[in-house]
Design an enzyme around this catalytic site. Structure first.
Site, PDB file in Angstrom:
ATOM      1  CB  SER A   1      -0.832  -0.037   1.280  1.00  0.00           C
ATOM      2  OG  SER A   1      -1.431   1.211   1.553  1.00  0.00           O
TER       3      SER A   1
ATOM      4  CE1 TYR B   1      -5.181  -1.609   4.246  1.00  0.00           C
ATOM      5  CE2 TYR B   1      -3.934   0.383   3.792  1.00  0.00           C
ATOM      6  CZ  TYR B   1      -4.589  -0.751   3.343  1.00  0.00           C
ATOM      7  OH  TYR B   1      -4.645  -1.016   1.990  1.00  0.00           O
TER       8      TYR B   1
END
Ligand code: NAP
Ligand code: GCO
Length: 265
Positions: free
Chosen positions: A146, A159
């Site tokens: 990510s 996250y």
């Protein structure tokens, strides 16, 4: 150029959580390059929808129900795939979740759940497929990282911790198993329009753009959100013989976000 460098004929690819979204687009591109597609999702309903969606693209995908955080279930899944389809040559750790909660308001339980799906599961699934890859003489593992493998922002502490960890797990798998002709690389997608990011794109009640939507456009030199299909080519490259000496790398597919300071006001 030898076009076979990018072919995946005869290869079995497992893409986790790939009934829709980024996983689906990656699996579709790999099928077009010749791979046999296997995917899993947590619910039968999603697996059925996925199989139908692949069939619509002319792809006969093998779908299984499996929660990637459950080690016993993952081991059973890998054994079943080996028996019913073949040894997994390509693994894409795609399944992932996000919880957008300010850190001081986040429960430890929620934090752990994100780490469990986004970091522990890639460890569990990779560990389950590596022994057969070694026996077969090699394999490819692609971890879906990510922007948050590099950057932080408000509300995504779990996250970011998981995706940062996944970057290092990628490098460690490459370090530990490169000697067995296993290449483990990551793809770091930018902001891609999928159900996961849909809440960040919803138009305001007055019809104007969501402020986060405007923010992302101003941060992205390409001046658009990514489409899941943007990940297809990079994934095929990292799964194919063309990347046989690429190992432990994170390929950011972000329309230039990480290179850019952002549009001046
Ligand atoms: P998505 O639309 O939410 O799809 C994720 C898939 O993973 C869903 O099918 C989901 O099933 C499945 N899944 C979740 N937990 C699972 C579990 N425990 N076991 C098996 N499957 C599970 O997400 P996406 O946007 O396509 O994202 C795919 C990956 O790319 C994720 O790792 C995400 O973090 C990463 N990523 C996304 C973006 C983006 O902008 N969209 C950017 C960078 C990275 P359910 O529907 O049942 O939850
Ligand atoms: C968020 C987003 C991101 C993206 C993606 C960026 O809330 O900031 O959901 O984290 O999904 O991972 O690369």
């Amino acid at each position: 150029m030898n076009e076979n460098l990018f072919r995946l004929d005869g290869k079995v690819a497992l893409v986790t959580g790939a009934s829709y979204g980024i996983g689906f687009a990656i699996a579709t591109a790999m099928a077009e390059a010749g791979a046999t597609i296997v995917f899993n999702d947590i619910k039968q309903e999603l697996v059925d929808k996925g199989i139908a969606a692949y069939a619509e693209q002319g792809i006969k995908a093998h779908g299984y129900v499996c929660d990637v955080t459950d080690e016993d279930a993952v081991n059973a899944l890998v054994a079943k795939i080996e028996a019913e389809v073949g040894v997994i040559d390509i693994l894409v750790n795609n399944a992932g979740i996000i919880k957008r909660i300010p850190m001081v308001e986040m429960s430890a339980k929620d934090f752990r759940q994100v780490i469990d799906v986004d970091l522990n599961a890639p460890f569990i699934v990779s560990k389950a497929v590596i022994p057969a890859m070694i026996k077969k003489g090699g394999g490819k593992i692609i971890n879906i990282c990510s922007m948050m493998s590099e950057l932080g922002r408000e509300t995504v502490s779990a996250y970011a911790a998981a995706k940062g960890g996944l970057k290092m797990l990628t490098r460690n798998i490459a370090s530990e198993y490169g000697q067995y002709n296993i290449q483990c690389n990551g793809i770091g997608p930018g902001y891609i329009a999928t159900p996961q990011t849909a809440p960040l794109q919803e138009p305001q009640p007055d019809g104007s753009k969501h402020p986060f939507d405007q923010f992302i456009l101003a941060k992205t030199p390409a001046n658009r959100w990514g489409d899941p299909a943007d990940l297809g080519g990079p994934a095929v490259f990292l799964a194919s013989p063309a990347s046989d000496f690429v190992n432990g790398h994170i390929l950011y597919v972000d329309g230039g976000i990480l290179a850019y300071i952002g549009k001046q006001p």
